[in-house]
Design an enzyme around this catalytic site. Structure first.
Site, PDB file in Angstrom:
ATOM      1  N   ALA A   1      14.424   3.048 -10.221  1.00 34.18           N
ATOM      2  CA  ALA A   1      12.967   3.143 -10.218  1.00 34.18           C
ATOM      3  C   ALA A   1      12.434   2.598 -11.532  1.00 34.18           C
ATOM      4  O   ALA A   1      13.178   2.494 -12.509  1.00 34.18           O
ATOM      5  CB  ALA A   1      12.553   4.604 -10.082  1.00 34.18           C
ATOM      6  N   GLY A   2      11.186   2.257 -11.540  1.00 34.64           N
ATOM      7  CA  GLY A   2      10.620   1.814 -12.815  1.00 34.64           C
ATOM      8  C   GLY A   2       9.138   1.677 -12.688  1.00 34.64           C
ATOM      9  O   GLY A   2       8.661   1.083 -11.741  1.00 34.64           O
ATOM     10  N   HIS A   3       8.410   2.306 -13.606  1.00 37.94           N
ATOM     11  CA  HIS A   3       6.994   2.003 -13.596  1.00 37.94           C
ATOM     12  C   HIS A   3       6.460   1.776 -14.994  1.00 37.94           C
ATOM     13  O   HIS A   3       6.893   2.366 -15.958  1.00 37.94           O
ATOM     14  CB  HIS A   3       6.163   2.994 -12.791  1.00 37.94           C
ATOM     15  CG  HIS A   3       6.479   4.415 -13.024  1.00 37.94           C
ATOM     16  ND1 HIS A   3       7.105   5.188 -12.094  1.00 37.94           N
ATOM     17  CD2 HIS A   3       6.245   5.180 -14.079  1.00 37.94           C
ATOM     18  CE1 HIS A   3       7.248   6.386 -12.586  1.00 37.94           C
ATOM     19  NE2 HIS A   3       6.731   6.423 -13.775  1.00 37.94           N
TER      20      HIS A   3
ATOM     21  N   THR B   1      13.637  -5.171 -12.194  1.00 41.32           N
ATOM     22  CA  THR B   1      14.451  -6.392 -12.197  1.00 41.32           C
ATOM     23  C   THR B   1      13.634  -7.669 -12.395  1.00 41.32           C
ATOM     24  O   THR B   1      14.212  -8.736 -12.578  1.00 41.32           O
ATOM     25  CB  THR B   1      15.209  -6.523 -10.845  1.00 41.32           C
ATOM     26  OG1 THR B   1      14.232  -6.543  -9.807  1.00 41.32           O
ATOM     27  CG2 THR B   1      16.171  -5.380 -10.625  1.00 41.32           C
TER      28      THR B   1
ATOM     29  N   GLN C   1      11.070   5.179  -5.301  1.00 39.44           N
ATOM     30  CA  GLN C   1      11.249   4.297  -4.140  1.00 39.44           C
ATOM     31  C   GLN C   1      10.253   4.681  -3.030  1.00 39.44           C
ATOM     32  O   GLN C   1       9.232   5.265  -3.331  1.00 39.44           O
ATOM     33  CB  GLN C   1      12.697   4.332  -3.624  1.00 39.44           C
ATOM     34  CG  GLN C   1      13.704   3.682  -4.561  1.00 39.44           C
ATOM     35  CD  GLN C   1      14.247   4.629  -5.603  1.00 39.44           C
ATOM     36  OE1 GLN C   1      14.589   5.742  -5.297  1.00 39.44           O
ATOM     37  NE2 GLN C   1      14.335   4.175  -6.843  1.00 39.44           N
TER      38      GLN C   1
ATOM     39  N   ASP D   1       7.388   0.697  -4.862  1.00 36.21           N
ATOM     40  CA  ASP D   1       6.423  -0.098  -5.641  1.00 36.21           C
ATOM     41  C   ASP D   1       4.997   0.055  -5.121  1.00 36.21           C
ATOM     42  O   ASP D   1       4.191  -0.864  -5.226  1.00 36.21           O
ATOM     43  CB  ASP D   1       6.781  -1.599  -5.628  1.00 36.21           C
ATOM     44  CG  ASP D   1       8.198  -1.841  -6.091  1.00 36.21           C
ATOM     45  OD1 ASP D   1       8.610  -1.186  -7.051  1.00 36.21           O
ATOM     46  OD2 ASP D   1       8.889  -2.681  -5.482  1.00 36.21           O
TER      47      ASP D   1
ATOM     48  N   ASP E   1      -8.333  -3.798  -4.735  1.00 34.34           N
ATOM     49  CA  ASP E   1      -9.017  -4.948  -5.353  1.00 34.34           C
ATOM     50  C   ASP E   1      -8.255  -6.264  -5.158  1.00 34.34           C
ATOM     51  O   ASP E   1      -8.852  -7.336  -5.249  1.00 34.34           O
ATOM     52  CB  ASP E   1      -9.235  -4.697  -6.850  1.00 34.34           C
ATOM     53  CG  ASP E   1      -7.926  -4.422  -7.571  1.00 34.34           C
ATOM     54  OD1 ASP E   1      -7.201  -3.500  -7.140  1.00 34.34           O
ATOM     55  OD2 ASP E   1      -7.607  -5.150  -8.523  1.00 34.34           O
TER      56      ASP E   1
ATOM     57  N   PRO F   1      10.513 -11.443  -7.778  1.00 34.28           N
ATOM     58  CA  PRO F   1       9.250 -11.537  -7.030  1.00 34.28           C
ATOM     59  C   PRO F   1       9.332 -10.664  -5.786  1.00 34.28           C
ATOM     60  O   PRO F   1      10.376 -10.591  -5.133  1.00 34.28           O
ATOM     61  CB  PRO F   1       9.159 -13.019  -6.638  1.00 34.28           C
ATOM     62  CG  PRO F   1      10.460 -13.630  -6.970  1.00 34.28           C
ATOM     63  CD  PRO F   1      11.245 -12.705  -7.844  1.00 34.28           C
TER      64      PRO F   1
ATOM     65  N   LYS G   1       2.936   4.353  -7.346  1.00 36.56           N
ATOM     66  CA  LYS G   1       3.055   5.795  -7.596  1.00 36.56           C
ATOM     67  C   LYS G   1       2.911   6.109  -9.082  1.00 36.56           C
ATOM     68  O   LYS G   1       2.402   7.151  -9.453  1.00 36.56           O
ATOM     69  CB  LYS G   1       4.417   6.305  -7.100  1.00 36.56           C
ATOM     70  CG  LYS G   1       4.611   6.218  -5.612  1.00 36.56           C
ATOM     71  CD  LYS G   1       5.960   6.766  -5.189  1.00 36.56           C
ATOM     72  CE  LYS G   1       7.131   5.955  -5.686  1.00 36.56           C
ATOM     73  NZ  LYS G   1       7.215   4.591  -5.152  1.00 36.56           N
TER      74      LYS G   1
HETATM   75  P1  IMP Z   1      19.517   0.315  -5.138  1.00 32.53           P
HETATM   76  O1  IMP Z   1      18.618   1.493  -5.087  1.00 32.53           O
HETATM   77  O2  IMP Z   1      19.611  -0.297  -6.515  1.00 32.53           O
HETATM   78  O3  IMP Z   1      20.865   0.593  -4.545  1.00 32.53           O
HETATM   79  O4  IMP Z   1      18.882  -0.840  -4.223  1.00 32.53           O
HETATM   80  C1  IMP Z   1      18.790  -0.715  -2.812  1.00 32.53           C
HETATM   81  C2  IMP Z   1      17.486  -1.313  -2.289  1.00 32.53           C
HETATM   82  O5  IMP Z   1      16.387  -0.510  -2.727  1.00 32.53           O
HETATM   83  C3  IMP Z   1      17.188  -2.717  -2.781  1.00 32.53           C
HETATM   84  O6  IMP Z   1      16.520  -3.429  -1.767  1.00 32.53           O
HETATM   85  C4  IMP Z   1      16.257  -2.498  -3.954  1.00 32.53           C
HETATM   86  O7  IMP Z   1      15.426  -3.604  -4.186  1.00 32.53           O
HETATM   87  C5  IMP Z   1      15.447  -1.312  -3.440  1.00 32.53           C
HETATM   88  N1  IMP Z   1      14.886  -0.480  -4.518  1.00 32.53           N
HETATM   89  C6  IMP Z   1      15.531   0.417  -5.287  1.00 32.53           C
HETATM   90  N2  IMP Z   1      14.696   0.997  -6.152  1.00 32.53           N
HETATM   91  C7  IMP Z   1      13.481   0.485  -5.914  1.00 32.53           C
HETATM   92  C8  IMP Z   1      12.179   0.733  -6.462  1.00 32.53           C
HETATM   93  O8  IMP Z   1      11.974   1.561  -7.341  1.00 32.53           O
HETATM   94  N3  IMP Z   1      11.173  -0.027  -5.926  1.00 32.53           N
HETATM   95  C9  IMP Z   1      11.367  -0.912  -4.934  1.00 32.53           C
HETATM   96  N4  IMP Z   1      12.551  -1.164  -4.382  1.00 32.53           N
HETATM   97  C10 IMP Z   1      13.608  -0.477  -4.865  1.00 32.53           C
END
Ligand code: IMP
Length: 434
Positions: A39-41, A301, A224, A13, A333, A304, A16
């Site tokens: 992942a998600g952006h 997800t 990640q 997060d 900022d 917070p 990127k």
């Molecule tokens: P998993 O990748 O769903 O197995 O989650 C394992 C850990 O990685 C957890 O703490 C998630 O919150 C964290 N995580 C997985 N993908 C992301 C991401 O894209 N951003 C931030 N944390 C992530």
């Protein structure tokens, strides 16, 4: 030499998405090499808000090749939905430019179920995204996984599902006391995905080799962050893939020599979602204030995010691990208006001062940050586009980070929009004008 890798050097997060979106404009090919729909952006493009989990963000720019590499674990349901949504918004007009490696492993319904069940039972909750990532990589390493190429062959696919279900259903029924999966239902659902994926499944490694020969610009898009890396992160509170730049080669199927520059992305402070150690986490009003101003809630997800000051100990180790050549400092900022800004330069752990992250998880938990206090700038820097225009204390903060991290800053983000950015060095553009 064509390859630029973009990786997160904190706990994911880092922002990127914005950087990759910007750089995609200059690249010919954008490649995902690990992770999956965890992942998600969120990207705002042409006034439209798009959340991407799997499709490389190059899809928002015309005439880019977008590759989902062999190192990704692919959820066909998510991919189908994303492609349909992108098309309905007018993107991906030429979808032949999107390719999925035949060697990528599939996320199956039982992976998602097991991910959630594992989290709900027992005391060692990781706080996963529930997208089936861990169980899918477990099967890949255990040589039980099902790949895209296996799905394309009806007979092979059925056999593989059957073998898998014997074990998975045993676990689901006996250990978790839940309803088992029916093979017929999985086959039926994945019949749809077979037809859909046929169009995109390719030997992406061979394609990338041709791109390298033609000296095309390739952007490798990390997901990640370094401290979620299965080997180098805060194990076991990590994701199940290697997130560091070293995995670009195997996850995309390219030689290490094709990766010529690594851009490390970090926020001007630190965040983390899910469980696990986080030495500079703030539990007070300052942490809350960072979360609110920074809008620190997960894109996948909605959870917070935990917030804290910049941690130079982990950043420095990540820079070395990834071979970072330049940094992108995001969300500067968000720190506008803070009177004092802290930077963690070392840890105090069990009576000792250390400047490398510890290996043991209990030691990690016991690390107390040693802070350096810096003066805040107490004015808005939102949208500033040149380093010279920044207030003196913001410049001091950035210069101190460069000094502590012994790495130059290439990009500074001063707001969420594409144009709220200070560009000091943009790899592809530099290359083009060279
Ligand atoms: P998993 O990748 O769903 O197995 O989650 C394992 C850990 O990685 C957890 O703490 C998630 O919150 C964290 N995580 C997985 N993908 C992301 C991401 O894209 N951003 C931030 N944390 C992530």
């Amino acid at each position: 030499m064509p390859g630029l890798g973009v990786v997160g050097i904190q706990w994911g997060d880092e922002g990127k998405g914005k950087i990759i979106d910007m750089l995609s404009r200059y690249a010919d090919v954008v490649v995902r090499f690990q992770g999956g729909a965890n992942a998600g952006h969120t990207i705002v493009a042409e006034g439209k808000k798009v959340i991407l989990h799997l499709v490389p963000s190059g899809a928002l720019h015309e005439k880019k090749y977008c590759i989902i590499g062999n190192g990704v674990v692919l959820d066909p349901e998510v991919l189908k939905r994303e492609i349909e949504e992108l098309k309905s918004l007018g993107f991906l007009k030429d979808d032949r430019r999107l390719m999925v490696s035949g060697l990528a492993h599939l996320i199956m319904p039982y992976h998602k179920k097991l991910d959630v069940l594992k989290e709900s039972k027992g005391s060692k909750k990781i706080g996963t995204t529930g997208r089936g990532i861990g169980p899918a990589y477990e099967d890949k390493m255990g040589r039980m996984g099902i790949r895209v190429v296996d799905l394309l062959d009806k007979k092979v696919f059925k056999e593989r599902v059957k073998e898998n279900l014997e074990l998975k259903n045993f676990l689901i029924k006996r250990y978790y006391k839940e309803e088992p999966f029916k093979i017929r239902e999985i086959i039926k659902a994945y019949d749809v995905y077979r037809k859909f994926l046929k169009r995109y499944a390719k030997d992406t490694s061979a394609f990338l080799h041709r791109c390298i020969e033609k000296d095309m610009d390739i952007l490798f898009e990390g997901a990640q962050g370094t401290y979620l890396d299965i080997d180098h992160g805060t194990y076991p509170y990590v994701t199940s893939s290697n997130t560091v730049s070293g995995n670009i080669a195997s996850g995309a199927g390219v030689p290490p020599s094709s990766i010529n520059y690594i851009l490390g992305v970090c926020k001007a402070y630190t965040t983390r979602v899910g469980e696990g150690p986080f030495p500079t986490e703030l539990f007070d009003d300052t942490g809350k204030r960072i979360r609110e101003i920074g809008g620190e809630f997960g894109a996948t997800t909605g959870r917070p995010r935990r917030c804290g000051w910049f941690d130079a100990v982990i950043a420095k180790r990540a820079i070395r691990l990834n071979g970072v050549n330049g940094l992108a400092i995001m969300k500067l900022d968000v720190l506008d208006g803070f009177e004092k800004i802290m930077v963690c330069t070392k840890y105090r752990m069990r009576g000792r001062i250390i400047d490398e992250p510890p290996m043991g998880i209990e030691e990690y938990r016991e690390c107390v940050p040693v802070y350096e206090e810096m003066e805040g700038w107490r004015s808005s820097i939102r949208g500033i586009k040149s380093f010279e225009e920044l207030p003196v204390n913001a410049k001091n903060y950035l210069r101190r980070l460069e000094e502590l991290l012994q790495t130059k800053i290439d990009i500074i983000s001063t707001g969420p929009e594409r144009e709220n950015t200070i560009l000091i060095n943009l790899y592809f553009r530099e290359r083009r004008s060279a």
